[in-house]
Design an enzyme around this catalytic site. Structure first.
Site, short mmCIF file in Angstrom:
data_model
loop_
_atom_site.label_atom_id
_atom_site.label_comp_id
_atom_site.label_asym_id
_atom_site.label_seq_id
_atom_site.Cartn_x
_atom_site.Cartn_y
_atom_site.Cartn_z
N SER A 164 -47.44 -55.07 27.14
CA SER A 164 -47.16 -54.02 26.16
C SER A 164 -48.27 -53.92 25.13
O SER A 164 -48.71 -52.82 24.76
CB SER A 164 -45.82 -54.29 25.47
OG SER A 164 -44.75 -54.25 26.39
N GLN A 194 -40.65 -45.42 24.67
CA GLN A 194 -42.05 -45.09 24.97
C GLN A 194 -42.40 -43.64 24.62
O GLN A 194 -43.56 -43.33 24.35
CB GLN A 194 -42.36 -45.37 26.44
CG GLN A 194 -42.39 -46.85 26.76
CD GLN A 194 -42.65 -47.13 28.22
OE1 GLN A 194 -42.64 -46.22 29.06
NE2 GLN A 194 -42.87 -48.38 28.56
N GLU A 243 -35.78 -55.50 28.90
CA GLU A 243 -36.60 -56.06 29.97
C GLU A 243 -36.21 -57.50 30.30
O GLU A 243 -36.55 -58.02 31.36
CB GLU A 243 -38.08 -56.01 29.59
CG GLU A 243 -38.45 -56.89 28.41
CD GLU A 243 -39.13 -56.12 27.30
OE1 GLU A 243 -40.21 -56.56 26.88
OE2 GLU A 243 -38.60 -55.10 26.85
#
Length: 429
Positions: free
Chosen positions: A28, A171, A313
């Site tokens: 990321s 995002q 995640e």
């Protein structure tokens, strides 16, 4: 056409694991730094970045759009920005950061930029981001909000106010914020909808922007203002990827062992840091000191009821540990995982059932009831997190086979070798 490789026999362990595992850089952070470096006012150096399929795709994307990316012998990346150019094709693979972060940069190009990716990428949601670009006056040709699509750059973007529903992915917000300093009027993003998932990732975006000298106002909830202006060149060391660390720490949890990850940051915006609280709640002894993070596992993990909305995640690995626990678990707030590399809720329910667990997948949660375990072949759905979860299950269940373990190369190349070294008690240098 070549036949698929044989399934990987996941190593199992009947005694506690004891290992030190050194993780490469955060995906990321690496991909956010690459975007900012491509737009900066000078040459940047990214030290110890992650080299994986997702980050190599991002590096290739900014090269395609005009930046020069130099591979240093020590693994660093040197990025020299250049004018954003059109007439280009961007391969997104299955990388959400590429398919969502790069289009606002492409809007600054002097011509069309076409985006496509793996077949699985064509079902991932991108429509919210494309609609936001249209609201800023950018022309976009797309297939009903899916890939492939084309951004028709005109060399500049006016910027201004954008209202969007980012409840499918944080995002979409980060994508606009990263490119906004190059928009003539910056951008004000207002979220209107359900809770934004993985909000720590937006905090990460804000922090890297501020590190590059960009003015960001995030004082009001669900509203982010980025002022137009310079982007300072970067010289940064990329933190270890804490989400990738979760699987290795889980090895301690399911074997009653001890795993240490060096260089764990004491301050971080990575959502993966939440694994410390999760494994503490499941009975682990979790200790962070100046040298890193150590997890010592219990005799058997405890079930838990946890909201993973901000750290989705982690869900596959936490689900694997929950399937081996001494009591049922609820993993909540994870509806957005249905739009990741695969529908992770359905996939986890199906694969955990193969090894003896009972899983109910609701609209936004998993209810996991451990059962008598059995060997099985685990399908990974071209999803790196599913493969890591399968490895955790295999550690405690002899005879587990993992299809397409190579998909872990998306974020952690060399995962099978690292995993086998950990199981064998080999300590990282």
């Amino acid at each position: 056409m070549s036949s698929p490789p044989d399934p990987w026999p996941a190593p199992s362990r009947t005694t506690p694991v004891d290992a030190t595992v050194r993780l490469p850089g955060s995906k990321s952070l690496t991909n956010r730094y690459l975007i900012l470096a491509a737009l900066a006012d000078g040459t940047s150096r990214l030290r110890a970045p992650l080299r994986s399929r997702d980050t190599e795709l991002m590096a290739a994307a900014i090269r395609t759009l005009g930046a020069r990316v130099v591979d240093e012998p020590d693994g660093d990346w040197i990025v020299e920005p250049g004018p954003v150019r059109g007439g280009a094709d961007v391969d997104c693979g299955l990388a959400g950061t590429v398919m969502r972060f790069v289009p606002p940069v492409a809007a600054l190009a002097d011509g069309p930029v076409r985006f496509d990716g793996d077949p699985g990428a064509r079902v991932r949601p991108v429509g919210t981001g494309l609609s936001a670009l249209r609201a800023l006056g950018v022309e976009v040709s797309d297939d009903a909000g899916r890939m492939p699509f084309t951004v028709h750059g005109r060399g500049h973007v006016d910027g201004g106010l954008v209202e969007m529903d980012a409840s499918a992915s944080s995002q979409f917000v980060s994508a606009l914020l990263l490119a906004a300093p190059r928009f003539e009027h910056g951008v004000t993003v207002v979220h209107r909808g359900g809770p934004v998932p993985s909000e720590p990732h937006i905090a990460m975006t804000v922090e890297v922007l501020r590190d590059a000298g960009v003015m960001v106002d995030d004082a009001e909830p669900d509203r982010w203002i980025v002022e137009p202006g310079p982007i300072l060149p970067l010289d940064v060391v990329v933190e270890p990827d804490l989400s990738n660390a979760a699987a290795f720490l889980a090895a301690a949890m399911v074997t009653g062992g001890r795993v240490r990850v060096p260089d764990w940051p004491h301050h971080t915006t990575q959502a993966g840091d939440h694994i410390r609280d999760v494994f503490d709640a499941m009975g682990g002894d979790v200790a962070l000191d100046r040298d890193g993070l150590t997890v010592v596992g219990p005799d058997r993990p405890s079930g838990l009821d946890v909201d993973l909305h901000d750290a989705g995640e982690l869900t596959p690995v936490v689900a694997a540990v929950a399937a081996l626990a001494d009591s049922p678990s609820w993993l909540r707030g994870i509806a957005h995982l249905r739009g990741h590399e695969t529908d992770r809720l359905t996939a986890l329910a199906r694969e955990i059932a193969k090894v003896g667990g009972r899983v109910e997948a609701t609209a936004d949660a998993l209810h996991i009831v451990p059962g008598a375990t059995r060997a099985a072949t685990i399908h990974t759905y071209a999803d790196h997190r599913m493969a890591m979860a399968a490895a955790v299950l295999g550690l405690a269940i002899p005879g587990v086979l993992v299809e397409d373990v190579a998909t872990t190369g998306k974020t952690l190349p060399g995962f099978p070798g690292m995993w086998e070294a950990m199981v064998d008690g080999v300590h990282a240098p």
